[in-house]
Design an enzyme around this catalytic site. Structure first.
Site, PDB file in Angstrom:
ATOM      1  CG  HIS A  46      -0.284  -0.162   2.538  1.00 11.85           C
ATOM      2  ND1 HIS A  46       0.179  -1.376   3.000  1.00 11.85           N
ATOM      3  CD2 HIS A  46      -0.005   0.736   3.510  1.00 11.85           C
ATOM      4  CE1 HIS A  46       0.706  -1.221   4.214  1.00 11.85           C
ATOM      5  NE2 HIS A  46       0.613   0.048   4.537  1.00 11.85           N
ATOM      6  CG  HIS A  85       1.490   5.109   4.319  1.00  7.59           C
ATOM      7  ND1 HIS A  85       0.763   5.001   5.487  1.00  7.59           N
ATOM      8  CD2 HIS A  85       2.174   3.944   4.196  1.00  7.59           C
ATOM      9  CE1 HIS A  85       1.015   3.814   6.051  1.00  7.59           C
ATOM     10  NE2 HIS A  85       1.867   3.154   5.282  1.00  7.59           N
TER      11      HIS A  85
END
Ligand SMILES: [Zn+2]
Length: 137
Positions: free
Chosen positions: A98, A100
């Site tokens: 992922h 940020h």
């Protein structure tokens, strides 16, 4: 073993969704560094960025500016950081890749203040070592 981000992407776990398409979702981080801290997550499960096929990496990062613009408008943040952690040593909490997006505010403190000072010699030696692996990586 279950994966929280696979569960969120599959609708089996709640999250505060800010975006979704066929291959990605974006959610607000439940433990934000600063208000508006969001995560862009590919639906396909890979642990680290080095496990994702090139097209997947490209597609993932393509979503980041669009989402960052929306976050900046919604929060009134003055800037933002993009972070992508891989491995426990790098503070990756959920082992599903992922990105940020962390809004930054002039009025709040900046946690990125502590930096090392490297010597030219150290940097020259390290750059040489890394270059040897770049083409074969
Ligand atoms: Zn997963």
């Amino acid at each position: 073993m279950g994966c929280l981000f696979c569960d969120i992407a599959g609708g089996r776990h709640d999250a505060h969704l800010i975006y979704e398409d066929d291959s990605h979702i974006a959610i607000l981080d439940k433990y934000p560094i600063q208000p508006g801290h969001s995560l862009v997550i590919p639906r396909e499960h890979h642990e680290k960025i080095i496990d994702v096929p090139e097209e997947g990496v490209s597609s993932l990062f393509t979503k980041v500016p669009m989402l960052a613009r929306a976050i900046l408008k919604a929060t009134g943040a003055d800037g933002f950081n993009i972070g992508q952690n891989n491995g426990k040593a790098a503070n990756q909490i959920i082992p599903h890749v992922h990105v940020h997006i962390i809004p930054r505010y002039e009025k709040l403190s900046n946690p990125w203040k502590r930096r090392m000072i490297a010597t030219d010699e150290e940097l020259r030696e390290l750059a040489g070592r890394i270059r040897k692996f770049v083409s074969s990586a």
